[in-house]
Design a protein around this motif. Structure first.
Motif, PDB file in Angstrom:
ATOM      1  N   ALA A  32       0.817  -1.209   0.000  1.00  0.00           N
ATOM      2  CA  ALA A  32       0.000   0.000   0.000  1.00  0.00           C
ATOM      3  C   ALA A  32       0.850   1.257   0.000  1.00  0.00           C
ATOM      4  CB  ALA A  32      -0.929  -0.010   1.213  1.00  0.00           C
ATOM      5  N   LEU A  33       1.908   1.267   0.794  1.00  0.00           N
ATOM      6  CA  LEU A  33       2.741   2.460   0.901  1.00  0.00           C
ATOM      7  C   LEU A  33       3.479   2.738  -0.410  1.00  0.00           C
ATOM      8  CD1 LEU A  33       3.087   4.363   3.306  1.00  0.00           C
ATOM      9  CD2 LEU A  33       5.216   3.186   3.851  1.00  0.00           C
ATOM     10  N   LEU A  90       0.960   4.091  -2.955  1.00  0.00           N
ATOM     11  CA  LEU A  90       0.574   5.459  -2.632  1.00  0.00           C
ATOM     12  C   LEU A  90       1.659   6.447  -3.038  1.00  0.00           C
ATOM     13  CD1 LEU A  90      -1.407   7.444  -1.192  1.00  0.00           C
ATOM     14  CD2 LEU A  90      -0.047   7.050   0.883  1.00  0.00           C
ATOM     15  N   TYR A 116      -4.754   5.423   0.497  1.00  0.00           N
ATOM     16  CA  TYR A 116      -3.883   4.372   1.041  1.00  0.00           C
ATOM     17  C   TYR A 116      -4.690   3.105   1.332  1.00  0.00           C
ATOM     18  CZ  TYR A 116      -0.956   1.976   4.527  1.00  0.00           C
ATOM     19  OH  TYR A 116      -0.230   1.042   5.241  1.00  0.00           O
TER      20      TYR A 116
END
Length: 234
Positions: free
Chosen positions: A24-25, A28, A91
């Protein structure tokens, strides 16, 4: 059979949190063309864990966590002014697509069902997201009941989330055991509510709260052995 129901946590118990956060990071930061260094990622992980501890202690609400996580982090580390809730929602859209199971999960779920246990989920998280991730991971159908803090409007270890959970299941607390990785949320929550737990300590953390799970395991293979021995000491 001493226990009839097993409650599972989701993040870092069924689904690998490290892999999910990493996915996810990176997505993003790539979407916004922000540079994500290993050091910055480590800083985020520590910062985020601290916020979740505050949530579990009742020091902040889930809504506050959602608002401040990225607004504070990006301001402090990259000097960026952002709409914190908008970035958090973005996110979470990536987070909700990550579903890498920890080693041995599905084998254990099959074994537990075969042995006659009712399997349920109690997670600090969003209802639609957690259901979606469990479905993507191919394990949602193993569970008779899935409850999240979003619908209960309170998070583990608060006893009110357990009141909410047990109001929806026919199995009493004394016939239930909690299997989770979270010392502060899962194990403390079960202990305060007065029912048994197994600490899935695969991250090899110290029991800093002096809690008393009936077992501690670091692999699902060890949990399988306990199940085969009817969750009794041997």
């Amino acid at each position: 059979m001493k226990y009839q129901q097993i409650i599972f946590d989701v993040d870092d118990t069924l689904i690998d949190s490290a892999a999910t956060e990493n996915f996810a990071l990176h997505h993003l930061f790539a979407a916004h063309h922000w540079q994500l260094t290993p050091k910055l990622q480590q800083t985020y992980h520590k910062y985020n864990q601290g916020l979740w501890r505050q949530l579990e202690l009742g020091e902040i609400t889930y809504e506050e966590l959602s608002q401040i996580t990225f607004s504070h982090f990006l301001k402090a580390n990259l000097g960026l002014e952002v709409d914190g809730l908008k970035i958090m929602n973005e996110y979470r859209s990536y987070f909700g697509e990550a579903h890498q199971l920890l080693p041995g999960v599905e084998h254990t779920l099959k074994l537990a069902r075969k042995l006659g246990y009712q399997l349920t989920v109690l997670s600090n998280g969003e209802r639609l997201m957690q259901n979606h991730r469990l479905e993507l991971a191919g394990i949602k159908d193993y569970f008779n009941l899935i409850v999240t803090s979003q619908e209960a409007k309170v998070s583990k270890p608060d006893k009110r989330i357990f009141d909410y959970f047990f109001a929806q299941t026919k199995v009493a607390p004394n016939k239930t055991i909690f299997f989770g990785d979270g010392l502060q949320s899962d194990i403390l929550g079960a202990e305060k509510y007065g029912f048994a737990s197994i600490w899935y300590n695969h991250r090899h953390r110290a029991n800093t709260l002096n809690l008393h799970p009936i077992f501690e395991v670091d692999t699902y293979q060890d949990f399988d052995t306990l199940l085969q021995n009817n969750l009794m000491h041997f």
